[in-house]
Design a protein around this motif. Sequence first.
Motif, mmCIF file in Angstrom:
data_model
loop_
_atom_site.group_PDB
_atom_site.id
_atom_site.type_symbol
_atom_site.label_atom_id
_atom_site.label_comp_id
_atom_site.label_asym_id
_atom_site.label_seq_id
_atom_site.Cartn_x
_atom_site.Cartn_y
_atom_site.Cartn_z
ATOM 1 N N LEU A 191 84.009 45.155 -89.306
ATOM 2 C CA LEU A 191 83.546 43.600 -89.406
ATOM 3 C C LEU A 191 84.112 42.644 -88.162
ATOM 4 C CD1 LEU A 191 82.950 41.592 -91.509
ATOM 5 C CD2 LEU A 191 85.268 41.627 -92.434
ATOM 6 N N LYS A 192 85.049 42.966 -87.560
ATOM 7 C CA LYS A 192 85.470 42.096 -86.413
ATOM 8 C C LYS A 192 84.697 42.094 -85.363
ATOM 9 C CE LYS A 192 89.624 41.233 -83.480
ATOM 10 N NZ LYS A 192 90.875 41.848 -83.144
ATOM 11 N N PRO A 193 84.194 43.214 -85.018
ATOM 12 C CA PRO A 193 83.156 42.959 -83.541
ATOM 13 C C PRO A 193 81.865 42.329 -84.391
ATOM 14 C CG PRO A 193 83.942 45.344 -83.788
ATOM 15 C CD PRO A 193 84.612 44.588 -85.247
ATOM 16 N N ARG A 194 81.431 42.309 -85.507
ATOM 17 C CA ARG A 194 80.341 41.747 -86.055
ATOM 18 C C ARG A 194 80.576 40.196 -86.108
ATOM 19 N NH1 ARG A 194 76.507 43.187 -91.277
ATOM 20 N NH2 ARG A 194 74.835 41.421 -90.942
ATOM 21 N N LEU A 195 81.465 39.705 -86.496
ATOM 22 C CA LEU A 195 82.064 38.388 -86.465
ATOM 23 C C LEU A 195 82.038 37.694 -85.220
ATOM 24 C CD1 LEU A 195 84.985 38.192 -89.584
ATOM 25 C CD2 LEU A 195 82.163 37.527 -89.518
ATOM 26 N N LYS A 196 82.686 38.550 -84.243
ATOM 27 C CA LYS A 196 82.714 37.997 -82.785
ATOM 28 C C LYS A 196 81.350 37.634 -82.528
ATOM 29 C CE LYS A 196 87.111 38.192 -82.021
ATOM 30 N NZ LYS A 196 87.969 37.166 -81.211
#
Length: 1198
Positions: free
Chosen positions: A107-112
């Motif tokens: 989730l975090k890489p995609r939000l970035k």
Amino acid sequence: MANYLAQFQSIKSACDHIVIAVEDVSDLWPTVKSGFEERLPFKRACLNNKTRNLVFVENLPAEFILTTDSRLRSRFPQEQLLYWFREPYATVVLVTCEDLDEFKTILKPRLKLIVQNDEREWLIVFVSKAHPSNDQATKMAKKVYAKIEVDFNSKKRERCCKLDLHGPEPSFWEDLESKIMESIRNTLDRRVQFYEDEIRKLSEQRLMPVWNFCNFFILKESMAFIFEMAHLHEDALREYDELELCYLETVNVSGKQREFGGIDHGDDQAALLSPANKALTQIVQDDSFREFEFRQYLFASQSKLLFKLNRPYEVASRGYSFIITFSKSLAKHEFMRLAYLIGYGSAIERSPVNSASLSMLPWPKPSVWPSVPPNASSEVIAKEKLFLQEIPKVKHFGIQRKPLPLEPSVLLREANRRRASLSVGNVSEMFDGSDSDASLRMSPSNKSQVITMSRTNSSPGIFESSIDRPMRLAEIFVASEHALKHTISNPDLWKSLSSVEEFEQKYLDLLKGAADNYHRSWWKRHGVVLDGEIAAVCFKRGNFDLAAKSYEKVCALYSGEGWQDLLAEVLPNLAECQKILNDKAGYLLSCVRLLSLDKGLFSKKERQDFQSEVISLAHSEMQDPVPLDVSSLITFSGNPGPPLELCDGDPGTLSVTVWSGFPDDITLDSLNLSLTATYNADEGAKTLKSSTATVLKPGKNTITVDLPPQKPGSYVLGVLTGHIGLLRFRSHSFSKVGPADSDDFMSYEKPTRPILKVFNPRSLVDLAAAISSPLLINEAQWVGIIVRPVDYSLKGAVLHIDTGPGLKIEESHFIEMESYISVSQSVANLGNRHGSQKDSSLIVNKDFEQLHLNDGKIQLPDWASNVNSILWIPVRALNNNLARGSSSVTPQTQSIVDGMRTIALKLEFGVSHNQIFERTIAVHFTAPFHVSTRVSDKCIDGTILLQVMLHSQVKASLTISDAWLDLQDGFVHTGQGNGRPTSGFFPLVISPTSRAGLLFSIYLEKTPTEVEVEELRPDSILNIQYGISGDRTVGAHTPVTSNSTGTEDAGESLIFRSALVLQRPVLDPSLAVGFLPLPSGGLRVGQLVSMQWRVERLKDFEENEACQSKDEVLYEVNANSDNWMIAGRKRGHISLPTKQGSRIVISILCVPLVAGYVRPPHLDLPDVNEANISSNPPGPHLICVLPPALSSSFCVPA
């Protein structure tokens, strides 16, 4: 950029609200969509306007759209910037995660990746699916959300918020809305800044040849549309205003010829409130837009925003200015006066209004005038037949007026001037065969210009380029009518041009609509003017009632504004309507108003006809006669100069100037004038009536009316009323102004000048005593009464004289009257005289007359009506009491009231003796001398030298010829005993108010016995034989005789007698009374003190047998009550033994009331003769009384 104009308009019409993108990372949108959309529109948004000031917007519309929606598909970068206004203003990222490892790895890489675009405003909404009963899931969700906050929030801005599906937090939606508003505000500021920079770049290139207005328009309207979507309507309106200014500057640039527009089918109908009437691609021309369509588009866009701002009044105000300026542009580009172009101009009433309106609108100016169609010959014949059937209308009263400048020959000249080919030979035919008008003649240079006129056509296919001869007026009408058929698209408009009746109805409908709109606005006068046009149509159709009502409003407006030339055009029409309707009162008023207009507007014959109608109606019977106001026709005012001045109760005659505006003489059967008091508004007007009929000549007239007595105050002329036959009229004195020295002068009196002043009750006359010094008592004396009129005539006045007690009039003598001049006036006269003057008297006897007293009254002579005069009345003051002298011990106590006498005067004067003045005059009488005595010396042999002082009490010279003293018993004269003074310096002259002395030698007679005491004479009598020399204008004078006039002749001798009291000295006292000393501390006001007297018997009682009581003595204490307050008995008996040397002390408590040197209380023994009492001190004395001691009640110790 202009290539995107069509696409720009379609995108603009499809997008009217703010878009918020939704990035659904975890497929949560179907679950939360309803909750998000329930918050739309945003109830209260806070945005920045163009000047970066916060503005609160109510109900901001918005829409949530998924990023996967086709409406948000990607575009080329240039296209995206051009239509940036429709891009999302914020991006909401929906995520959820139940495992911390999943968040870190997936989730975090995609939000970035999603939020790495710096130009996009975004926020993250974490949706928690954990149930409240599942503690582990709940804790894990909190850990994941905490990590999201750490990774994506910053110190300056928080971008994350949490939504709990099973137990949402109360503040989530408020937090979400505030973050969305912040994103929208930032995006709006960024895009506005972008458009401002782009617009600034294009503005700097405006003077360059490559500059394109269409590009500028797309950027400017894009920014205006951004503000409109954000409900910042004020900023959007400002952008359209700036766009309009820029467009007008480009239109007015010289050297660029552009099509104006307005030639398409349907352009005859305005589109002022419809921005989408035509597509922008239809009106584009090169690098700009056609003026006809584009200016209407801008005004429609501005009006739309003003309506959203709830400012309809500004729409009307801008619309008025727009129509005025836009009509000027239309007039420059061949827009026509339809009625006259098709031959209906003669059906329109030639009023001042449409004359002024049509004169400002020029005829059409095409290069070639439209020609007559080949098959329209029957229509031309029909038009010419209408011209032949026209009958010139004759106005009421036979008024001949010059027709207003709206003749068809002007159209004929303009139309043929536009013909394609003209020849010198048909110039007169071009002007309808009329060559008398100098303005229509053409010089050779003008003819050559006409011959070489261009033959090019300016309109498609409806004109001919070759014409053999000029067109007649009927042909011009038919050609214009056929040309208009190709342009007018409105069937209702074309129907109104199909016939005269339809056109007249359309004209009436337009007038009524315009008039109603004006009546509902602030420009109500414009509506009244249009009511006059409606009245003209109604009058033509025979609707006289409605026409009269409209004409009355128009006449009221023209009259109030002073537009007499316009009133002269309309007022005869109103009078004709009223005569047809048998409205006699209205018709009469209209005739009077026609007479009131300037004389130059109508001929003398016409004005005489007006007067004949007025007189005819005035002598006819009307059902409901009403007073007619003729204030502008018959006027009046007071005569020049000061107002008439009257006194309270006086009648008079009032002169008034009346001006007549009638052309001939007119008889007023009755005439009344009202006076209005200026001092009291509640006081009703008082009417003055003229007893006879009055004939007024044209111009100035002077009339007089009798004036009854009025109340005091200032009066102005109020209303002039009267009758002409059976007609009552009234006037209020306001009128026209002309040369002041002419008979036609009619003056305004604002403020109204007083015509009458009735003075308050005042002294119209003054009666006063001529002298204030005393006269001789018991002798006949002249009493002078000064009669002084105070600016009022005493002609025929009667004076009533009534004397008071102790005074009588010597009726055997005449009453004398002479003119009188006061001292100040006489001194002024003396100073003005030249040379020497023998008579220096202050009273100049210019007139003199003797009057008889009849029944206590006299009538004043006529010569005394306006001058100051003096009456000399012979009177005698009676007093039977003998004058009494005084001594040095007992000074004079004579009161001035003793010799005062009164004379009651009553003067009746005025026109009818209506004025009465009453006054009582006091006259002082006195004896010639006051006598006082003093013992000047006492000789050893017992002789007493008695000095008698004679004090003169009059302002006259007294001559004493003889004097003798009749002594009382107990005193005798020395020597021969004839009672004369020791010195005989007679005659003795005593000057006024001076004194002289007489010396008598006397001695004491032996002590009388008891029997003789009862027969003693108590007083001595001084007899003085004297004469008096005085003037009656000063004071006492010689007594009145049959020949006396009060001069300085001494006349006969008079006798004066005065009683003197001579007191025998105390030679053998039996009692001694002594005042004992006071305390050494002194006396103070308010301090109680004991007054003591010691009474001692000087010899045995047996020697004094006169007293009835042997051992009792009566005492009495006398004190001035203003100085002393007695605390003990003031009267009583004391016991005193009869033996010689017996003593007793009498004590009385007293309180001094005043400070200073005052006389103490005095002890008297009433039963003991003063000759037997020895007093110590022997006479009156004074003691010192100190002020009261200071009070220490309010002192503050140091």
